[in-house]
Design a protein around this motif. Sequence first.
Motif, short mmCIF file in Angstrom:
data_model
loop_
_atom_site.label_atom_id
_atom_site.label_comp_id
_atom_site.label_asym_id
_atom_site.label_seq_id
_atom_site.Cartn_x
_atom_site.Cartn_y
_atom_site.Cartn_z
N GLN A 257 0.83 -1.20 0.00
CA GLN A 257 0.00 0.00 0.00
C GLN A 257 0.87 1.25 0.00
N THR A 258 0.35 2.30 -0.62
CA THR A 258 1.06 3.56 -0.70
C THR A 258 1.58 4.00 0.67
N GLY A 259 2.86 4.37 0.71
CA GLY A 259 3.46 4.87 1.94
C GLY A 259 4.05 3.80 2.83
N GLN A 260 3.84 2.53 2.53
CA GLN A 260 4.33 1.46 3.38
C GLN A 260 5.85 1.28 3.24
N ARG A 261 6.41 0.68 4.29
CA ARG A 261 7.81 0.27 4.27
C ARG A 261 7.84 -1.17 3.77
N HIS A 279 3.03 -0.41 -8.98
CA HIS A 279 1.72 -0.68 -8.37
C HIS A 279 1.28 0.48 -7.47
N CYS A 280 2.26 1.14 -6.84
CA CYS A 280 1.95 2.24 -5.90
C CYS A 280 2.48 3.58 -6.41
N HIS A 281 2.65 3.71 -7.72
CA HIS A 281 3.09 4.95 -8.35
C HIS A 281 4.37 5.48 -7.70
N GLY A 282 5.23 4.57 -7.28
CA GLY A 282 6.52 4.95 -6.71
C GLY A 282 6.47 5.37 -5.26
N GLU A 283 5.29 5.40 -4.66
CA GLU A 283 5.15 5.92 -3.30
C GLU A 283 5.26 4.80 -2.27
N LEU A 284 6.43 4.19 -2.24
CA LEU A 284 6.77 3.19 -1.25
C LEU A 284 8.15 3.49 -0.69
N SER A 285 8.37 3.14 0.56
CA SER A 285 9.71 3.16 1.12
C SER A 285 10.28 1.77 0.90
N MET A 286 10.95 1.59 -0.24
CA MET A 286 11.33 0.28 -0.72
C MET A 286 12.80 -0.01 -0.42
N THR A 287 13.04 -1.18 0.14
CA THR A 287 14.40 -1.69 0.31
C THR A 287 14.54 -2.94 -0.55
N TRP A 323 22.15 -5.70 8.70
CA TRP A 323 21.55 -4.72 7.79
C TRP A 323 20.24 -4.09 8.27
N TRP A 324 19.52 -4.76 9.17
CA TRP A 324 18.20 -4.24 9.57
C TRP A 324 18.36 -3.16 10.63
N ASP A 325 17.61 -2.06 10.46
CA ASP A 325 17.70 -0.93 11.39
C ASP A 325 16.73 -1.03 12.56
N GLY A 326 15.98 -2.14 12.64
CA GLY A 326 15.05 -2.34 13.74
C GLY A 326 13.66 -1.81 13.48
N GLN A 327 13.47 -1.07 12.39
CA GLN A 327 12.14 -0.57 12.05
C GLN A 327 11.40 -1.62 11.22
#
Length: 450
Positions: A257-261, A279-287, A323-327
Amino acid sequence: MNLSAKASSQTQASGAQSRAVAALALFQVLENGRSLSDALPQASRQQQLNARDQALAQAICYGVLRHLPRYNAYANALLEKPLRAKMKPLHYLLLVGIYQIVGLNTQTHAAVAATVEAAVLLKLPRHKGLVNGVLRNFLRNQASIEQQVDSDDLAHPRWLQQRLIDNYGQQRATDIMQANNQQAPMWLRVNLAKQTRTDYQQRLQQQGIDSVADPHVASALRLTHAVAVQQLPGFAEGDVSVQDVAAQACAALLQPQTGQRVLDCCAAPGGKTVHMLEHCHGELSMTALDVDERRLQRVDENLKRGGYQAQLVCADAAATDSWWDGQPFQAILLDAPCSATGVIRRHPDIKWLRRADDIATLTATQQRLLDNLWPTLAVGGRLLYATCSVLTDENSAQIAAFLARHADARLLPIATADNPVAGVLEGCWQRLPGTAEGDGFFYAVMEKQA
């Protein structure tokens, strides 16, 4: 030399080069265990093949690998004794020549002449007579040799045949193997953030490219005939990508969903990463994470072509402390390392490179990834486990065992338009090779409970 003779000489040299490249690539795959996707481009660069000859060399390699036992049997029936040591490349050159006659219907004179000359490029010029004699003997006695030789029409190693029979029964296993031996179609993924699929289909038609829309995956188009990506309108601008319909299902099943990590594990070459962003028009916090730095460059290239951004991480996904920041992530795609037994149509070398004892190693890796990534998922978040395998140990059995270990994991049933496959864990989805013209793929969607 007159112009006509010069042109003839150049054509013959070009033909010999493509046959030599095919033989060298087959040698590297079957003797040294290299993947065809690595061996063939390297051999092509060494011989400086043009695009047309590269395509011919690839077609020959694919054809030989699809029915390797048959062509081995033909060659062995024509040889007084097996070719070994420094002579071994000639065995694969003979397979190249025989396949042209049997599988490509190449004009016999051209096939034999170019294959014989390829012996020179393999640095075995003294054995041109052997290659010529064997191929001409095959031409004279082709019908009787084909009748006499007992070759395996299913063309899969025995261990894999038995594993498929154990998983699916004889008839369905046979269907899978026969599908594996077919050439896969070319599928496109339309970037629906830029245009509708219908609009893009019209753009293809204007270029004389026919396509068929998949009834279930909204972004998928199957080309009637494969074309070079350079011929696809808008490819360089990210309007369209090449991706099998089965792989395209991942974004819809995970439903970011838009805005999700979002985390894409084992992300290379990046097709699914980009699809989720589309799928989300680029509006993801993608790793996008992958253990192979070289392959991660492909992810970067695909992101740039699409005009999207993601954090690229080169690491072992299971080693989260590194590698994981805990979030926590709200959505995770784990496209797990697997036997790739669902994409043999596209990579026929898999049949001969994979070993029976690889499966236990792969399932252990998959379990480690699942268990170690699960804590990085937010409560209420989704993890999509996907493989391009058709083997139960990597798929249904893997997920059943994971659910038994994790009380906070709930399997979200997948409703599909395909008929259910017997033996698959209820709620999961197992696509078999050739189903709706797609690759073999497994999916399981799990939600994290409080």
